[in-house]
Design a protein around this motif. Structure first.
Motif, PDB file in Angstrom:
ATOM      1  N   THR A 100      -8.656  -5.589 -10.863  1.00 16.23           N
ATOM      2  CA  THR A 100      -9.374  -4.838  -9.824  1.00 16.23           C
ATOM      3  C   THR A 100      -8.671  -4.998  -8.477  1.00 16.23           C
ATOM      4  O   THR A 100      -8.483  -4.040  -7.737  1.00 16.23           O
ATOM      5  CB  THR A 100     -10.814  -5.366  -9.691  1.00 16.23           C
ATOM      6  OG1 THR A 100     -11.420  -5.299 -10.971  1.00 16.23           O
ATOM      7  CG2 THR A 100     -11.614  -4.536  -8.710  1.00 16.23           C
ATOM      8  N   LEU A 101      -8.281  -6.256  -8.179  1.00 16.50           N
ATOM      9  CA  LEU A 101      -7.642  -6.499  -6.889  1.00 16.50           C
ATOM     10  C   LEU A 101      -6.258  -5.864  -6.832  1.00 16.50           C
ATOM     11  O   LEU A 101      -5.780  -5.527  -5.759  1.00 16.50           O
ATOM     12  CB  LEU A 101      -7.566  -8.000  -6.615  1.00 16.50           C
ATOM     13  CG  LEU A 101      -8.927  -8.578  -6.237  1.00 16.50           C
ATOM     14  CD1 LEU A 101      -8.925 -10.083  -6.339  1.00 16.50           C
ATOM     15  CD2 LEU A 101      -9.299  -8.146  -4.821  1.00 16.50           C
ATOM     16  N   GLY A 102      -5.634  -5.702  -8.011  1.00 16.25           N
ATOM     17  CA  GLY A 102      -4.333  -5.026  -8.032  1.00 16.25           C
ATOM     18  C   GLY A 102      -4.434  -3.627  -7.461  1.00 16.25           C
ATOM     19  O   GLY A 102      -3.510  -3.129  -6.820  1.00 16.25           O
TER      20      GLY A 102
ATOM     21  N   TYR B 284      -6.473  -2.663  -5.139  1.00 23.54           N
ATOM     22  CA  TYR B 284      -6.940  -2.710  -3.754  1.00 23.54           C
ATOM     23  C   TYR B 284      -6.019  -1.914  -2.840  1.00 23.54           C
ATOM     24  O   TYR B 284      -4.811  -1.995  -2.994  1.00 23.54           O
ATOM     25  CB  TYR B 284      -7.012  -4.174  -3.289  1.00 23.54           C
ATOM     26  CG  TYR B 284      -7.724  -4.380  -1.993  1.00 23.54           C
ATOM     27  CD1 TYR B 284      -9.078  -4.656  -1.960  1.00 23.54           C
ATOM     28  CD2 TYR B 284      -7.016  -4.298  -0.799  1.00 23.54           C
ATOM     29  CE1 TYR B 284      -9.736  -4.844  -0.750  1.00 23.54           C
ATOM     30  CE2 TYR B 284      -7.675  -4.480   0.400  1.00 23.54           C
ATOM     31  CZ  TYR B 284      -9.027  -4.757   0.416  1.00 23.54           C
ATOM     32  OH  TYR B 284      -9.668  -4.936   1.612  1.00 23.54           O
ATOM     33  N   PRO B 285      -6.485  -1.169  -1.860  1.00 22.98           N
ATOM     34  CA  PRO B 285      -7.881  -0.988  -1.465  1.00 22.98           C
ATOM     35  C   PRO B 285      -8.589   0.147  -2.220  1.00 22.98           C
ATOM     36  O   PRO B 285      -9.735   0.434  -1.907  1.00 22.98           O
ATOM     37  CB  PRO B 285      -7.757  -0.632   0.020  1.00 22.98           C
ATOM     38  CG  PRO B 285      -6.422   0.017   0.144  1.00 22.98           C
ATOM     39  CD  PRO B 285      -5.549  -0.527  -0.923  1.00 22.98           C
TER      40      PRO B 285
ATOM     41  N   ARG C 296       0.821  -1.219   0.000  1.00 27.83           N
ATOM     42  CA  ARG C 296       0.000   0.000   0.000  1.00 27.83           C
ATOM     43  C   ARG C 296       0.849   1.261   0.000  1.00 27.83           C
ATOM     44  O   ARG C 296       0.390   2.318  -0.410  1.00 27.83           O
ATOM     45  CB  ARG C 296      -0.934   0.013   1.219  1.00 27.83           C
ATOM     46  CG  ARG C 296      -2.051  -0.998   1.105  1.00 27.83           C
ATOM     47  CD  ARG C 296      -2.975  -0.912   2.293  1.00 27.83           C
ATOM     48  NE  ARG C 296      -3.920  -2.043   2.291  1.00 27.83           N
ATOM     49  CZ  ARG C 296      -4.878  -2.196   3.201  1.00 27.83           C
ATOM     50  NH1 ARG C 296      -5.027  -1.305   4.164  1.00 27.83           N
ATOM     51  NH2 ARG C 296      -5.701  -3.224   3.133  1.00 27.83           N
TER      52      ARG C 296
END
Lengths: 317, 232, 285
Positions: free
Chosen positions: B98-100, B102-103, B75
C-alpha cells in the motif's frame, strides 16, 4: 603545558573577582554559588563531556555528599573531615554504580539520562519524606562546621576557588594520562576503541566514580561552609538543568567550558535579578539563540577559531 | 528517458563516481556491471536523490532531477530498490505494498500483476515483512517499488543474499517488466545473469565508465569475459 | 483495593495518553520535546482564561487543544529545523537543550502574566457506582474521552494511509522517502498531533484535579517516564506503561502512602528501563 597555563590564568582572574565585587554580601554569595556551579559543571564535564554518560543526577549526587556529611557529623558526631570524605565516598560509589549499570546494560545517552533522572527525583522525595533525619522541606542547619578552619579563617569564595582549581588540575591530569587517551579513543569511535584494546567499560566507570566523588565533595563542603542545606538546593531543576545549560554553553568536553558557562549564567542571573519576572523568558530565549549560534559552546568555538587561524598562518608562505 | 551527464557523486563532498554518462531509453533494460566498490551503488543513489550530485546533471523526461528530494523523484516515476531493501519490517506485506503506491491509492490491477509475478507474496499478505526470508524480502522490495507504477525501475544488486536459483527467478521476473513498458536500470555483480536479460550495459570500475555497448557486445568483449565471466 | 485499582486506571489512562504524545515525536524524528508539559499547561490555561471570559466549555476546550497543536507545530517549523540536520545522539541532545529553552519561555510567560491561574473543570452529577465503587462523573468522563482518543489514534495509525505513512517513517525513513513520502510533512503532522494530545490530556486531567501554571515540568517528567517504560516510539507501549504506572501509583499510595509512593513509581520505572531497555513493546509501533 598549555592547559596548566590556562588553569593558572583562570585561577589568577578568578582570585581577583572579590576585589571587583567588594564587600557586598549578596554579590559574594552569588559569586560563591557561581564557583560551586563551576565545580559541578567540571565534574559533569568529566562524566558527560569525556565519556558521553548523561548523568542527570548532578544535584542529587552533590546532595548525597552534603546530607551524608551533615547527618554523620551533626547526628553521629563523627569528626568533620571524616564525614566530608564519607560524603565524597558515598557519592562516588553511587555514581560509579550508575556507570557500571549503564555499561553493563549498554544504556545510550537517553536511557542513562532517564535512569539517573529517576534517581534525582527519588532522592528529592526521600529528603522531603525523611523529616526526622533531613528536616524535610525546611532543610537542616548544620553546626559541625562552625569551628572549622575553612569556615572561619578563609572566606568561602576562596574555599570554592581552591576546590575548582583542584578539579580543573585533576581534569587536565586525567586527560594527559592513559585514561584521557582512552576517553578520546572512545569518544571518536567506541567500536574501534574496543577493538584496539581500550577497556571502554573500565574507563567509563572511572569517569563516573571520579566525577561522583567531585560532586560529593563539593556538596559536603557546601553544606559545612553554608551551615544550611535543604532539598531545594539539590533538585534537578535547580542544579542539573542549570549545569547542563552552562556546560553546553561553555563547551562540552573543553577544559574551561564549565568555568566560562557558569560565570556567564551566574552573571546573567545577577543582571536579570531585578527583572525577576522576565528572567525565565530571557534565559529561555538566550538558550535557544546561543545553542543555535554556537553549537560547540563558547570555548569550543574559540578553540576551533584559533586552530583555523593557525592553519591559515601555516598555509601562508 | 533518463540521461546522466558527466556526473560526479560521492560522500562528504568526495567524489567516488567521476564524470559518468549513462542513458536509459523507454522500455529498455540497462545493466551496470562492475566489481564490489566500483561505485555502482553511489551512482544509483545519487540518481535517486539519496546522495548529492556533486557535479554534472541527471535529466529525466526532459527536466533535471539532480539533488531533488528523494520523495519527489519517487513521485515523478522513478522507483529505486536499494540493496539494503529498506522495507518496513513491522508492517505486513499488504501494508508495505500500500505504501509503495503512496500518495495514490493502491491500484488493484497492479496488485494482481504483482501477485502473478510473485505468487509467494500473495500467500503471505498478512505476514510482517521483518519475519520473511531474504528472498521473500527481496521480492517484496521489488513489488513495493512496482506498486508506484513507475516508468523507470532502478535496482541495486537485486540478488544480494538470496539463493542462486531464486536469483534466476528474480531476473526472469525483471525481464517480463519490459512487456509492461517499464524501463529498468540495474546494477549487478553477477554479470552472466544480468547480461542474459539486458538490452545494453555499462562497465563501471574505479568510479568511471570503462566500456559500454549492447549486451551481446559486452558478452563477447574479451575484457569483460576475462574480468567477469570467468573465461580464461 | 478495587477502588485503588480503579483510581489507578483513571490516572493511568491519562499517563498513557500523555506518554503517547511524547513518544510519537521521538519515534518520528529521534527528538525529545521537553517543552511538552509546558505546552499542555499552556493549553489548560487558555481554556481557563477563555471560560472566565465567558466562552462556553466546549469551544473553550477546543480552543485549548488548538493552542497545544499550534504551539507544537510552531516548534516544529522553527527551532526543530536545525535539529533535524544533526544525527543520532547529537540530534537528541540539541532537541533537549532547545526545548528546555522553549519550556523556560512558556513557563516564564505564564508565571509572569497569570501566576495564580489554574484549570479545574468540575463536572457535576452524582457519583456512579462501578464494581461497587462510587466513581466521580469527572473521572469517568475523563477516562471515556481518553479511551476514545486512544482508540482513535490506534485506528488512525493502523487503518489510514496517513497513519501508515507515519509508521513507515518511524520504521525506515529511507524506505519511506523511496516510497514518495515526505518525512518533513509527516513530522509536521505528528508534531501537531502531539501538541493536540498534550492539550487534551491537560483538559481531561483538570476534570479530576486542578492543573496549575507550575505543573509543566512534572507533566514533562511523567510523560518521559511513561515513554521510556513503554519503549521509545511505541504507542501501544506508552499506553500500557501509563496504565501500569497509574495502578502502581494508586496501589502504593493506598497501601504505603506518603512520599514513598513517588519513590516506588520511580523505582518501578527505573527497573523496567534496566530490565527491558527497549521498553515493554520495544520493537516496532
Amino acid at each position: 603545558m598549555v592547559p596548566y597555563v590556562a588553569v593558572a590564568i583562570t585561577a589568577v582572574i578568578l582570585s581577583l573577582v572579590p576585589l571587583w565585587i567588594g564587600d557586598s554580601r549578596t554579590l559574594t554569595g552569588v559569586a560563591v554559588s557561581g564557583l560551586l556551579f563551576a565545580c559541578y559543571a567540571t565534574a559533569f564535564n568529566l562524566i558527560f563531556g569525556s565519556t558521553d554518560q548523561l548523568f542527570l543526577a548532578v544535584g542529587a549526587l552533590a546532595g548525597v555528599g552534603a546530607y551524608t556529611s551533615a547527618i554523620t557529623s551533626d547526628r553521629l558526631s563523627l569528626p568533620l573531615p571524616l564525614t566530608i570524605i564519607l560524603g565524597m565516598i558515598v557519592a562516588m560509589i553511587i555514581s560509579g554504580l550508575f556507570s557500571w549499570i549503564a555499561v553493563r546494560r549498554s544504556l545510550g545517552i537517553i536511557f542513562t539520562g532517564i535512569v539517573t533522572l529517576t534517581f534525582s527525583l527519588a532522592f528529592d522525595n526521600l529528603l522531603l519524606g525523611q523529616r526526622s533525619l533531613t528536616g524535610g522541606e525546611t532543610g537542616m542547619v548544620i553546626d559541625a562546621g562552625k569551628g572549622a578552619f575553612f569556615r572561619g579563617q578563609i572566606p568561602p569564595y576562596y574555599v570554592f576557588l581552591t576546590l575548582l582549581i583542584g578539579f580543573l588540575l585533576a581534569y587536565v591530569a586525567i586527560h594527559r594520562s592513559r585514561m584521557g587517551w582512552a576517553f578520546r579513543a572512545l569518544r571518536d569511535d567506541q567500536l574501534s576503541a574496543e577493538l584496539s584494546g581500550v577497556n571502554v567499560a573500565k574507563y567509563r566507570i572511572y569517569a563516573g566514580a571520579i566525577g561522583g566523588a567531585m560532586l560529593g565533595l563539593s556538596g559536603a563542603l557546601w553544606a559545612h561552609v553554608e551551615g544550611f542545606i535543604s532539598p531545594a538546593t539539590f533538585t534537578f531543576v535547580h542544579v542539573d538543568v542549570q549545569v547542563l545549560v552552562m556546560l553546553v554553553f561553555g563547551g562540552i568536553g573543553t577544559l574551561l567550558g564549565p568555568v566560562v558557562g557558569s560565570a556567564f549564567f551566574t552573571y546573567l542571573g545577577e543582571v536579570l535579578a531585578s527583572f525577576s519576572q522576565l528572567r525565565l523568558i530571557v534565559e529561555g530565549v538566550l538558550l535557544i539563540v546561543l545553542f543555535l549560534a554556537l553549537p560547540q559552546g563558547v570555548v569550543g568555538a574559540i578553540v576551533i577559531g584559533i586552530t583555523r587561524l593557525r592553519e591559515r598562518r601555516k598555509g601562508l608562505p | 528517458m533518463l540521461e546522466v551527464r558527466a556526473l560526479d557523486a560521492g560522500y562528504n563532498n568526495k567524489a567516488v563516481v567521476n564524470d559518468v554518462d549513462i542513458q536509459v531509453d523507454d522500455g529498455e533494460i540497462v545493466a551496470i556491471i562492475g566489481s564490489n566498490g566500483a561505485g555502482k551503488s553511489t551512482l544509483l543513489r545519487s540518481v535517486c536523490g539519496l546522495l548529492p550530485v556533486l557535479d554534472g546533471d541527471v535529466i529525466y523526461e526532459g527536466g533535471s532531477i539532480a539533488n531533488r528530494p528523494v520523495y519527489q523523484i519517487s513521485r515523478a516515476g522513478i522507483a529505486f530498490v536499494p540493496a539494503e531493501r529498506h522495507l518496513f519490517p513491522g508492517m505486513t506485506v499488504d501494508e508495505n505494498l500500500t505504501l509503495g503506491a503512496y500518495p495514490k491509492r493502491p491500484d488493484s490491477d497492479r496488485r494482481a500483476l504483482i501477485f502473478e509475478l510473485f505468487p509467494r507474496l500473495g500467500e503471505r499478505k498478512r505476514q510482517a515483512a521483518g519475519t520473511m526470508s531474504g528472498g521473500e524480502q527481496q521480492m517484496l522490495a521489488v513489488a513495493r517499488a512496482l506498486m508506484a507504477i513507475p516508468k523507470l525501475l532502478i535496482l541495486d544488486e537485486p540478488t544480494t543474499g538470496i539463493a542462486p536459483s531464486l536469483a534466476v527467478n528474480t531476473y526472469q521476473s525483471i525481464a517480463t517488466l519490459r512487456d509492461h513498458g517499464i524501463a529498468v536500470l540495474v546494477a549487478e555483480q553477477q554479470v552472466p545473469l544480468v547480461l542474459s536479460i539486458a538490452d545494453r550495459g555499462y562497465v563501471l570500475e574505479n568510479g568511471s565508465i570503462q566500456l559500454e555497448g549492447s549486451a551481446a557486445e559486452l558478452r563477447d568483449n574479451p575484457m569483460v569475459q576475462k574480468a567477469y565471466l570467468g573465461v580464461a | 483495593m478495587t477502588a485503588a485499582i480503579l483510581d489507578g486506571l483513571v490516572l493511568g489512562l491519562q499517563f498513557g495518553l500523555l506518554g503517547v504524545g511524547l513518544t510519537i515525536v521521538y519515534g518520528m524524528g529521534g527528538v525529545l520535546n521537553l517543552a511538552y508539559g509546558a505546552m499542555a499547561v499552556a493549553s489548560a490555561i487558555v481554556v481557563s482564561v477563555a471560560m472566565r471570559s465567558g466562552l462556553p466549555a466546549v469551544p473553550a476546550v477546543a480552543l485549548g487543544i488548538l493552542t497545544g497543536a499550534a504551539l507544537s507545530l510552531l516548534l516544529n517549523v522553527t527551532i526543530m529545523r536545525p535539529v533535524y540536520r544533526r544525527r543520532g545522539d547529537q540530534r537528541v541532545l540539541l532537541s533537549i537543550l532547545l526545548t528546555i529553552g522553549v519550556a523556560f519561555i512558556i513557563n516564564g510567560y505564564l508565571v509572569w502574566k497569570l501566576p495564580i491561574e489554574a484549570l479545574s473543570l468540575s463536572i457535576g452529577g452524582d457519583a456512579i457506582s462501578i464494581l461497587g465503587v462510587p466513581m466521580r462523573v469527572g473521572s469517568l468522563l475523563a477516562s471515556a474521552i481518553t479511551i476514545l482518543a486512544g482508540v482513535g489514534l490506534i485506528l488512525f495509525f493502523r487503518r489510514t494511509t496517513a497513519g501508515k505513512a507515519v509508521r513507515s517513517v518511524i520504521q525506515d525513513e529511507v524506505g519511506a522517502r523511496l516510497c514518495g513520502i515526505n518525512p518533513a510533512s509527516v513530522r509536521m503532522l505528528i508534531f501537531t498531533l502531539s501538541g493536540a494530545i498534550a492539550g487534551l490530556v491537560a483538559v481531561t486531567r483538570s476534570m479530576t484535579s486542578p492543573v496549575p501554571v507550575s505543573e509543566g515540568f512534572s507533566l514533562t517528567i511523567l510523560a518521559l517516564l511513561v515513554t521510556v517504560v513503554g519503549g521509545l516510539g511505541s504507542v501501544k507501549g506508552a499506553m500500557l506503561a501509563g496504565l501500569i504506572l497509574g495502578v502502581v501509583n494508586a496501589l502504593s499510595s493506598f497501601y504505603i502512602g506518603s512520599y514513598i509512593t513517588t519513590i516506588v513509581l520511580l523505582v518501578a520505572a527505573a527497573l523496567t528501563i534496566l530490565l527491558r531497555p527497549s521498553g515493554l513493546f520495544g520493537e516496532y509501533t
